[in-house]
Enzyme design. Structure first.
Site, PDB file in Angstrom:
ATOM      1  N   GLY A   1      -6.862   4.282  10.717  1.00  0.00           N
ATOM      2  CA  GLY A   1      -7.560   3.035  10.385  1.00  0.00           C
ATOM      3  C   GLY A   1      -7.733   2.758   8.902  1.00  0.00           C
ATOM      4  O   GLY A   1      -8.507   1.879   8.521  1.00  0.00           O
ATOM      5  N   THR A   2      -6.988   3.480   8.062  1.00  0.00           N
ATOM      6  CA  THR A   2      -7.134   3.245   6.611  1.00  0.00           C
ATOM      7  C   THR A   2      -6.747   1.815   6.241  1.00  0.00           C
ATOM      8  O   THR A   2      -7.436   1.162   5.444  1.00  0.00           O
ATOM      9  CB  THR A   2      -6.264   4.227   5.794  1.00  0.00           C
ATOM     10  OG1 THR A   2      -4.945   4.202   6.341  1.00  0.00           O
ATOM     11  CG2 THR A   2      -6.806   5.624   5.812  1.00  0.00           C
ATOM     12  N   GLY A   3      -5.652   1.329   6.828  1.00  0.00           N
ATOM     13  CA  GLY A   3      -5.173  -0.020   6.496  1.00  0.00           C
ATOM     14  C   GLY A   3      -6.154  -1.089   6.958  1.00  0.00           C
ATOM     15  O   GLY A   3      -6.458  -2.043   6.225  1.00  0.00           O
ATOM     16  N   CYS A   4      -6.681  -0.924   8.183  1.00  0.00           N
ATOM     17  CA  CYS A   4      -7.651  -1.889   8.730  1.00  0.00           C
ATOM     18  C   CYS A   4      -8.893  -1.924   7.852  1.00  0.00           C
ATOM     19  O   CYS A   4      -9.421  -2.996   7.516  1.00  0.00           O
ATOM     20  CB  CYS A   4      -8.088  -1.493  10.142  1.00  0.00           C
ATOM     21  SG  CYS A   4      -6.730  -1.290  11.298  1.00  0.00           S
TER      22      CYS A   4
ATOM     23  N   LYS B   1       0.843  -1.201   0.000  1.00  0.00           N
ATOM     24  CA  LYS B   1       0.000   0.000   0.000  1.00  0.00           C
ATOM     25  C   LYS B   1       0.882   1.256   0.000  1.00  0.00           C
ATOM     26  O   LYS B   1       1.830   1.343   0.762  1.00  0.00           O
ATOM     27  CB  LYS B   1      -0.881   0.023   1.251  1.00  0.00           C
ATOM     28  CG  LYS B   1      -1.849  -1.158   1.344  1.00  0.00           C
ATOM     29  CD  LYS B   1      -2.556  -1.180   2.710  1.00  0.00           C
ATOM     30  CE  LYS B   1      -1.598  -1.401   3.844  1.00  0.00           C
ATOM     31  NZ  LYS B   1      -2.254  -1.592   5.153  1.00  0.00           N
TER      32      LYS B   1
ATOM     33  N   THR C   1      -6.811   9.905   8.607  1.00  0.00           N
ATOM     34  CA  THR C   1      -6.485   8.628   7.960  1.00  0.00           C
ATOM     35  C   THR C   1      -6.285   7.527   9.007  1.00  0.00           C
ATOM     36  O   THR C   1      -5.590   6.553   8.753  1.00  0.00           O
ATOM     37  CB  THR C   1      -5.216   8.774   7.105  1.00  0.00           C
ATOM     38  OG1 THR C   1      -4.182   9.325   7.938  1.00  0.00           O
ATOM     39  CG2 THR C   1      -5.441   9.642   5.898  1.00  0.00           C
TER      40      THR C   1
HETATM   41  N1  LIG Z   1      -4.378  10.528   1.741  1.00  0.00           N
HETATM   42  C1  LIG Z   1      -4.847   9.456   1.094  1.00  0.00           C
HETATM   43  N2  LIG Z   1      -5.678   9.604   0.038  1.00  0.00           N
HETATM   44  C2  LIG Z   1      -6.163   8.519  -0.630  1.00  0.00           C
HETATM   45  N3  LIG Z   1      -5.852   7.252  -0.301  1.00  0.00           N
HETATM   46  C3  LIG Z   1      -5.021   7.044   0.742  1.00  0.00           C
HETATM   47  C4  LIG Z   1      -4.479   8.116   1.494  1.00  0.00           C
HETATM   48  N4  LIG Z   1      -3.694   7.602   2.497  1.00  0.00           N
HETATM   49  C5  LIG Z   1      -3.777   6.261   2.368  1.00  0.00           C
HETATM   50  N5  LIG Z   1      -4.546   5.913   1.308  1.00  0.00           N
HETATM   51  C6  LIG Z   1      -4.924   4.558   0.879  1.00  0.00           C
HETATM   52  O1  LIG Z   1      -5.424   3.900   2.038  1.00  0.00           O
HETATM   53  C7  LIG Z   1      -5.077   2.520   2.020  1.00  0.00           C
HETATM   54  C8  LIG Z   1      -4.275   2.190   3.280  1.00  0.00           C
HETATM   55  O2  LIG Z   1      -2.948   2.632   3.059  1.00  0.00           O
HETATM   56  P1  LIG Z   1      -1.905   3.066   4.175  1.00  0.00           P
HETATM   57  O3  LIG Z   1      -0.564   3.016   3.517  1.00  0.00           O
HETATM   58  O4  LIG Z   1      -2.345   4.374   4.769  1.00  0.00           O
HETATM   59  O5  LIG Z   1      -2.120   1.911   5.226  1.00  0.00           O
HETATM   60  P2  LIG Z   1      -1.703   1.800   6.740  1.00  0.00           P
HETATM   61  O6  LIG Z   1      -0.490   2.640   7.002  1.00  0.00           O
HETATM   62  O7  LIG Z   1      -1.595   0.347   6.985  1.00  0.00           O
HETATM   63  O8  LIG Z   1      -2.936   2.405   7.525  1.00  0.00           O
HETATM   64  P3  LIG Z   1      -3.198   2.442   9.140  1.00  0.00           P
HETATM   65  O9  LIG Z   1      -1.981   1.905   9.815  1.00  0.00           O
HETATM   66  O10 LIG Z   1      -3.499   3.865   9.475  1.00  0.00           O
HETATM   67  O11 LIG Z   1      -4.411   1.595   9.370  1.00  0.00           O
HETATM   68  C9  LIG Z   1      -4.307   2.315   0.707  1.00  0.00           C
HETATM   69  O12 LIG Z   1      -5.205   1.910  -0.284  1.00  0.00           O
HETATM   70  C10 LIG Z   1      -3.752   3.708   0.404  1.00  0.00           C
HETATM   71  O13 LIG Z   1      -3.457   3.918  -0.953  1.00  0.00           O
HETATM   72  C1  LIG Z   2      -6.285  -1.879  17.504  1.00  0.00           C
HETATM   73  C2  LIG Z   2      -5.599  -1.244  16.352  1.00  0.00           C
HETATM   74  N1  LIG Z   2      -5.327  -1.993  15.267  1.00  0.00           N
HETATM   75  C3  LIG Z   2      -4.698  -1.442  14.199  1.00  0.00           C
HETATM   76  C4  LIG Z   2      -4.323  -0.111  14.218  1.00  0.00           C
HETATM   77  C5  LIG Z   2      -3.587   0.487  13.033  1.00  0.00           C
HETATM   78  O1  LIG Z   2      -4.323   1.424  12.388  1.00  0.00           O
HETATM   79  C6  LIG Z   2      -4.631   0.648  15.379  1.00  0.00           C
HETATM   80  N2  LIG Z   2      -4.297   1.967  15.466  1.00  0.00           N
HETATM   81  N3  LIG Z   2      -5.258   0.052  16.421  1.00  0.00           N
END
Ligand SMILES: Nc1ncnc2c1ncn2[C@@H]1O[C@H](COP(=O)(O)OP(=O)(O)OP(=O)(O)O)[C@@H](O)[C@H]1O
Ligand SMILES: Cc1ncc(CO)c(N)n1
Length: 274
Positions: A208-211, A172, A206
């Site tokens: 929880g975007t990954g979750c 990602k 942003t």
């Molecule tokens: N500012 C943004 N605008 C559009 N898409 C975004 C943005 N930031 C992240 N994304 C998208 O969100 C999704 C999650 O990516 P990200 O790299 O932020 O994950 P993450 O770091 O694991 O998230 P988190 O740890 O906050 O849950 C991907 O599809 C990424 O392209």
């Molecule tokens: C419980 C939990 N899982 C995942 C993340 C990563 O976004 C967070 N901040 N908290």
């Protein structure tokens, strides 16, 4: 009714972890079940404490679900310790259910959600079982032991992860420097790969975007969508959730889990076959 499971930590702030997963499952009309690995005292400003759940009780939750439900997809998020990883991997190895591993390591505020020694357990026990792994850039670097400075590095890192036995790697790009686009890179065992590009939204909300992305992927796979379609639809889900953010809290606010249902026809994701 499709039943899916999340094995993850609780975020009291409701934007990430178990709470983000269940909200996403509900929006995508699958029945969500959960195995809680840890509690976090957390809000949009950060994580103030973590309380891991006893390994035997994590196992009991997962066993209870497997005994009773026909589960069509499972995802993992915050797993905290190598003991938890080993025990759930042992159980998951005996059932044949699509597994999405979101290798959660560090919260946005820098707090650790995975013990350092658990990284090796992820590599050895869980990744070989995974249908899809969804690392962000720092997680991909940690799992592979290589730095990412270019697209060529992303391809190399994906190869290393595919060699660990994962069927599909999605790196990602939320953490990349690109000011215009958020691009994710998808690689399969058979050599097929593509990238998914969407407009980068200028927002600090942003959390929880990954979750949320991996939960949407789990829901779509659980509903039986072909893997590539599930990946592209999950990218739409997260793009809309970030675009229509809710401005909750004083720090990194959560994404909007309601947005996909309201706006799903108005989202563009550009696919490049590579
Ligand atoms: N500012 C943004 N605008 C559009 N898409 C975004 C943005 N930031 C992240 N994304 C998208 O969100 C999704 C999650 O990516 P990200 O790299 O932020 O994950 P993450 O770091 O694991 O998230 P988190 O740890 O906050 O849950 C991907 O599809 C990424 O392209
Ligand atoms: C419980 C939990 N899982 C995942 C993340 C990563 O976004 C967070 N901040 N908290």
């Amino acid at each position: 009714m499709h039943i899916v499971t999340t094995i993850a930590g609780s975020d009291s702030g409701g934007g990430a972890g178990i709470q983000a997963d269940l909200k996403t499952f509900q929006e995508l009309k699958v029945f969500g079940t959960s195995v809680i690995t840890a509690l976090t005292a957390q809000n949009t400003l950060g994580v103030s404490d973590v309380l891991p759940i006893e390994v035997s009780f994590v196992e009991k939750q997962l066993q209870a679900l497997i005994e009773d439900f026909s589960i069509s997809a499972v995802k993992t998020g915050m797993l905290f310790s190598s003991e938890i990883i080993q025990s759930i991997a042992q159980i998951l190895a005996e059932i044949n259910i699509p597994l999405i591993v979101d290798p959660v390591m560090i919260a946005k505020g820098g707090e650790s959600l995975l013990q350092q020694e658990a990284i090796e357990a992820l590599r050895i026990y869980l990744l070989p079982l995974a249908t899809i792994v969804t690392p962000n850039i720092p997680e991909a670097e940690t799992l592979s032991g290589r730095k990412i400075n270019s697209l060529a590095d992303i391809e190399e890192v994906a190869k290393v992860l595919l060699q660990m036995g994962v069927q599909c790697v999605i790196i990602k790009g939320g953490h990349l420097e690109d000011k215009c686009y958020a691009t994710d890179y998808v690689f399969f065992q058979d050599g097929h790969s593509f990238s998914m590009k969407s407009t980068r939204i200028a927002t600090k909300n942003t959390h929880g975007t990954g979750c949320t992305f991996s939960a949407a992927l789990t829901a779509f796979l659980g509903r039986g969508l072909p893997i590539e379609e599930a990946i592209m639809e999950a990218k739409k889900f997260i793009q809309l959730a970030i675009t229509h953010d809710l401005s909750i809290g004083n720090g990194h606010g959560p994404t909007n889990h309601f947005a996909y249902q309201n706006f799903k026809d108005s989202c563009e994701v550009i696919i490049h076959e590579t």
